[in-house]
Design an enzyme around this catalytic site. Structure first.
Site, short mmCIF file in Angstrom:
data_model
loop_
_atom_site.label_atom_id
_atom_site.label_comp_id
_atom_site.label_asym_id
_atom_site.label_seq_id
_atom_site.Cartn_x
_atom_site.Cartn_y
_atom_site.Cartn_z
CD GLU A 39 -0.41 0.59 3.34
OE1 GLU A 39 0.18 1.98 2.75
OE2 GLU A 39 0.33 0.19 4.58
CB VAL A 119 -4.78 -2.49 4.63
CG1 VAL A 119 -5.35 -3.24 4.72
CG2 VAL A 119 -4.01 -2.13 5.37
CG ASP A 155 -7.18 -1.14 6.63
OD1 ASP A 155 -7.59 -0.17 4.79
OD2 ASP A 155 -6.35 -0.74 7.03
CE LYS A 172 -1.47 1.78 10.50
NZ LYS A 172 -2.09 1.00 9.43
#
Length: 321
Positions: A39, A119, A155, A172
């Site tokens: 990405e 993503v 995502d 994350k």
């Protein structure tokens, strides 16, 4: 599918309509050589520009060491680029560029936008052109406080609808990890820890949350994707690869830094698509650059593992043909 929609997706010499394939990508697809997509939101909205461009080049080189072509996806002037050039990547660091999720691709193509692919967008592109593997740092997830804000990354929904294997170091660290893992389970996404029984914590190796399943080799990952395809399932596979221990941060320190970063974001009024870049910048500042170094390390490790899985998939296909 009706005839009008068939025409919208008619194949061109350079790929599906709206998609430009770099010559090396077109050749690899034609020759059925392993490919990994990367990405580009990491360039446009993730890492500092110079660090991001250098890291992407290192990821490409790491994959090449495994005999695999890794290329970056991006959107430039309303065209999806698979195999972004250095010039394309430089354009993504210009400041006023979009952060493009899967839902944004139609608008970006119709209105001629330029931006970095997340993503979700990269998984959609991979599905469109038939590439089974992509690599990233950490997927987006259910954000901390989502019970109030409903802030859930696109995502996750993309992973439920595109049969692409994503190598990442978990979600994350700014996300609510237990809720993210639960969301993936509810959405029917296969999640496995790579050589770990714990779901990674992005910058730290262990979130404390059990990984739903464990695998111990790239061949295991390839076999899962092959089985998924044989079953006709349209959801993705998440291979959660912990950050290399030598570069990992302490989980408690990460959690404390995230809390400070969130407080800073709240004071600054950072919301929506600007929130994640703001938080990542704040983490780098709070940790005196340690989070940035860790982020680079896990990105490179994930690119290398993705390349090994792509080779295992190619070898498996060769055995079945």
């Amino acid at each position: 599918m009706s005839e009008p929609f068939d025409s919208l997706l008619s194949l061109r010499a350079d790929g599906p309509a709206g998609v430009d394939l770099a010559p090396a990508v077109a050749d690899a697809l034609a020759q059925r050589r392993p490919l990994v997509l990367l990405e580009s939101a990491v360039v446009s909205h993730g890492l500092p520009a110079a660090v991001a461009i250098r890291t992407v080049a290192e990821m490409v080189a790491d994959a090449a060491d495994e005999g695999v072509l890794a290329v970056v996806t991006a959107v430039v002037n309303g065209r999806i680029i698979v195999g972004a050039s250095p010039g394309d990547l430089a354009r993504l660091t210009g400041g006023q560029v979009a952060k493009i999720a899967a839902r944004d691709l139609p608008t970006a193509l119709a209105l001629g936008h330029t931006g970095g692919t997340t993503v979700s967008a990269t998984a959609a592109i991979a599905d469109l052109i038939g590439v089974p593997v992509m690599a990233t740092g950490g997927i987006g997830g259910v954000h901390l406080g989502a019970e109030r804000t409903w802030d859930v990354s696109a995502d996750l929904s993309a992973l439920s609808s595109h049969p692409v294997l994503v190598v990442c170091s978990g979600a994350k660290a700014i996300c609510d990890i237990p809720k993210t893992v639960e969301f993936l389970e509810t959405a029917g996404v296969t999640v496995v820890g790579f050589r770990t029984d714990r779901f990674p914590y992005f910058l730290a190796a262990d979130s404390g949350v059990p990984a739903p399943r464990r695998i111990d080799s790239p061949q295991d990952a390839a076999a899962i994707l092959m089985a998924q395809r044989a079953l006709g399932q349209r959801s993705g596979v998440v291979v959660a690869n912990p950050i290399p221990l030598a570069e990992a941060l302490d989980a408690g320190e990460v959690a404390d830094a995230v809390a400070q970063a969130r407080a800073k974001a709240e004071r600054a009024g950072a919301v929506g698509s600007n929130l994640t870049p703001f938080l990542l910048d704040a983490l780098a500042e709070i940790t005196a650059g340690a989070s940035l170094r860790a982020n680079v390390a896990l990105l490179r490790a994930n690119a290398r593992l993705a390349a090994r899985i792509a080779v295992a998939i190619r070898n498996s296909l060769n055995l079945h043909n």
